[in-house]
Design a protein around this motif. Structure first.
Motif, PDB file in Angstrom:
ATOM      1  N   GLU A  19      47.600  19.964  96.474  1.00 35.88           N
ATOM      2  CA  GLU A  19      48.761  19.169  97.046  1.00 35.88           C
ATOM      3  C   GLU A  19      50.034  20.457  96.471  1.00 35.88           C
ATOM      4  OE1 GLU A  19      49.067  15.331  96.002  1.00 35.88           O
ATOM      5  OE2 GLU A  19      47.297  14.950  96.424  1.00 35.88           O
ATOM      6  N   LYS A  20      49.966  20.806  95.497  1.00 37.59           N
ATOM      7  CA  LYS A  20      51.212  21.648  94.920  1.00 37.59           C
ATOM      8  C   LYS A  20      51.301  22.841  95.829  1.00 37.59           C
ATOM      9  CE  LYS A  20      53.714  23.122  90.969  1.00 37.59           C
ATOM     10  NZ  LYS A  20      53.704  22.853  89.525  1.00 37.59           N
ATOM     11  N   ILE A  21      50.069  23.373  96.252  1.00 39.56           N
ATOM     12  CA  ILE A  21      50.220  24.547  96.783  1.00 39.56           C
ATOM     13  C   ILE A  21      50.364  24.425  98.401  1.00 39.56           C
ATOM     14  CG2 ILE A  21      49.479  26.110  94.817  1.00 39.56           C
ATOM     15  CD1 ILE A  21      46.613  26.011  96.303  1.00 39.56           C
ATOM     16  N   ASN A  22      50.293  23.327  98.632  1.00 37.02           N
ATOM     17  CA  ASN A  22      50.210  22.935 100.130  1.00 37.02           C
ATOM     18  C   ASN A  22      48.928  23.521 100.809  1.00 37.02           C
ATOM     19  OD1 ASN A  22      50.881  21.470 102.624  1.00 37.02           O
ATOM     20  ND2 ASN A  22      52.385  23.010 103.026  1.00 37.02           N
ATOM     21  N   LEU A  29      40.828  29.758  98.818  1.00 39.94           N
ATOM     22  CA  LEU A  29      41.032  29.554  97.221  1.00 39.94           C
ATOM     23  C   LEU A  29      39.611  30.103  96.796  1.00 39.94           C
ATOM     24  CD1 LEU A  29      42.045  27.765  94.985  1.00 39.94           C
ATOM     25  CD2 LEU A  29      40.653  26.006  95.759  1.00 39.94           C
ATOM     26  N   TYR A  30      39.642  30.690  95.752  1.00 39.46           N
ATOM     27  CA  TYR A  30      38.778  31.285  94.750  1.00 39.46           C
ATOM     28  C   TYR A  30      38.915  30.532  93.524  1.00 39.46           C
ATOM     29  CZ  TYR A  30      38.222  35.234  97.897  1.00 39.46           C
ATOM     30  OH  TYR A  30      37.916  36.159  98.941  1.00 39.46           O
ATOM     31  N   ILE A  31      37.892  29.504  93.109  1.00 39.26           N
ATOM     32  CA  ILE A  31      37.806  28.730  92.107  1.00 39.26           C
ATOM     33  C   ILE A  31      36.578  28.978  90.974  1.00 39.26           C
ATOM     34  CG2 ILE A  31      36.779  27.056  93.358  1.00 39.26           C
ATOM     35  CD1 ILE A  31      38.406  24.832  92.143  1.00 39.26           C
ATOM     36  N   ARG A  32      36.814  28.920  89.793  1.00 36.96           N
ATOM     37  CA  ARG A  32      36.015  29.184  88.682  1.00 36.96           C
ATOM     38  C   ARG A  32      35.957  27.985  87.615  1.00 36.96           C
ATOM     39  NH1 ARG A  32      35.318  33.946  85.078  1.00 36.96           N
ATOM     40  NH2 ARG A  32      34.908  32.472  83.639  1.00 36.96           N
ATOM     41  N   ASP A  33      35.289  27.845  86.748  1.00 38.83           N
ATOM     42  CA  ASP A  33      35.326  26.859  85.806  1.00 38.83           C
ATOM     43  C   ASP A  33      35.527  25.249  86.369  1.00 38.83           C
ATOM     44  OD1 ASP A  33      34.659  28.811  83.878  1.00 38.83           O
ATOM     45  OD2 ASP A  33      36.839  28.868  83.236  1.00 38.83           O
ATOM     46  N   VAL A  34      34.716  25.269  87.174  1.00 39.90           N
ATOM     47  CA  VAL A  34      34.896  23.958  87.826  1.00 39.90           C
ATOM     48  C   VAL A  34      34.109  22.721  86.922  1.00 39.90           C
ATOM     49  CG1 VAL A  34      34.019  22.480  90.001  1.00 39.90           C
ATOM     50  CG2 VAL A  34      34.802  25.000  90.241  1.00 39.90           C
ATOM     51  N   LEU A  35      32.821  23.095  86.614  1.00 41.83           N
ATOM     52  CA  LEU A  35      32.190  21.777  85.897  1.00 41.83           C
ATOM     53  C   LEU A  35      32.307  22.004  84.382  1.00 41.83           C
ATOM     54  CD1 LEU A  35      28.585  22.885  87.653  1.00 41.83           C
ATOM     55  CD2 LEU A  35      30.370  21.215  88.379  1.00 41.83           C
ATOM     56  N   ASP A  36      31.919  21.045  83.785  1.00 45.76           N
ATOM     57  CA  ASP A  36      31.948  20.862  82.230  1.00 45.76           C
ATOM     58  C   ASP A  36      33.218  19.774  81.635  1.00 45.76           C
ATOM     59  OD1 ASP A  36      31.374  21.359  79.620  1.00 45.76           O
ATOM     60  OD2 ASP A  36      32.909  22.704  79.491  1.00 45.76           O
ATOM     61  N   ARG A  37      33.036  19.012  80.897  1.00 48.64           N
ATOM     62  CA  ARG A  37      34.018  18.312  80.258  1.00 48.64           C
ATOM     63  C   ARG A  37      34.271  16.993  80.906  1.00 48.64           C
ATOM     64  NH1 ARG A  37      37.277  23.205  79.029  1.00 48.64           N
ATOM     65  NH2 ARG A  37      36.416  24.086  77.056  1.00 48.64           N
ATOM     66  N   GLY A  38      34.904  17.046  82.072  1.00 47.80           N
ATOM     67  CA  GLY A  38      35.286  15.902  82.875  1.00 47.80           C
ATOM     68  C   GLY A  38      34.312  14.990  83.588  1.00 47.80           C
ATOM     69  N   PRO A  39      34.798  13.971  84.068  1.00 47.59           N
ATOM     70  CA  PRO A  39      33.520  13.089  84.586  1.00 47.59           C
ATOM     71  C   PRO A  39      33.490  13.225  86.204  1.00 47.59           C
ATOM     72  CG  PRO A  39      35.777  11.911  84.534  1.00 47.59           C
ATOM     73  CD  PRO A  39      35.652  13.204  83.793  1.00 47.59           C
ATOM     74  N   ASP A  40      34.333  14.115  86.899  1.00 48.04           N
ATOM     75  CA  ASP A  40      34.231  13.957  88.230  1.00 48.04           C
ATOM     76  C   ASP A  40      33.708  15.145  88.886  1.00 48.04           C
ATOM     77  OD1 ASP A  40      35.924  11.540  88.020  1.00 48.04           O
ATOM     78  OD2 ASP A  40      37.758  12.809  87.865  1.00 48.04           O
ATOM     79  N   TRP A  41      32.583  15.652  88.577  1.00 49.84           N
ATOM     80  CA  TRP A  41      32.172  16.830  89.180  1.00 49.84           C
ATOM     81  C   TRP A  41      31.423  16.406  90.675  1.00 49.84           C
ATOM     82  CZ3 TRP A  41      26.944  16.021  90.511  1.00 49.84           C
ATOM     83  CH2 TRP A  41      26.343  15.386  89.854  1.00 49.84           C
ATOM     84  N   PHE A  42      31.003  15.116  90.641  1.00 50.79           N
ATOM     85  CA  PHE A  42      30.512  14.639  92.027  1.00 50.79           C
ATOM     86  C   PHE A  42      31.379  14.475  92.996  1.00 50.79           C
ATOM     87  CE2 PHE A  42      31.421  11.139  88.925  1.00 50.79           C
ATOM     88  CZ  PHE A  42      31.992  10.115  89.900  1.00 50.79           C
TER      89      PHE A  42
END
Length: 73
Positions: A19-22, A29-42
Motif C-alpha cells: 500500500e505504501k509504495i502504491n 517486486l523482488y522479495i526475500r525472507d518471506v517465511l519464518d517467525r510469523g503466523p501468516d505464510w499461508f
C-alpha cells in the motif's frame, strides 16, 4: 522496481508495504525472507503467487522450509 526483505510471514507488514509504495501491475517486486517467525505464510504465499510481477528470491528461510517439506510430504 522494488526490493523488500524480512517480511518473515507477517501478512499485515507485507500488505502495508504494498500500500505504501502504491504497488501496481506496472511495478515489479523482488522479495526475500518471506517465511519464518510469523503466523501468516499461508496468506502471503498465495497472494505472491497471484501476482505475475512479484518475484520471490530464495533465502535460507525458504531453503529450510523446502527441506522440511520434503520429509513430511
Amino acid at each position: 522496481i522494488y526490493v523488500i526483505s524480512d517480511i518473515h510471514s507477517y501478512y499485515d507488514r507485507y500488505m502495508k508495504i504494498l500500500e505504501k509504495i502504491n504497488f501496481s501491475q506496472k511495478d515489479t517486486l523482488y522479495i526475500r525472507d518471506v517465511l519464518d517467525r510469523g503466523p501468516d505464510w499461508f496468506k502471503i504465499l498465495p497472494d505472491m503467487a497471484s501476482r505475475s510481477n512479484v518475484i520471490a528470491l530464495r533465502s535460507r528461510y525458504e531453503n529450510m522450509a523446502i527441506h522440511v517439506l520434503q520429509y513430511i510430504m
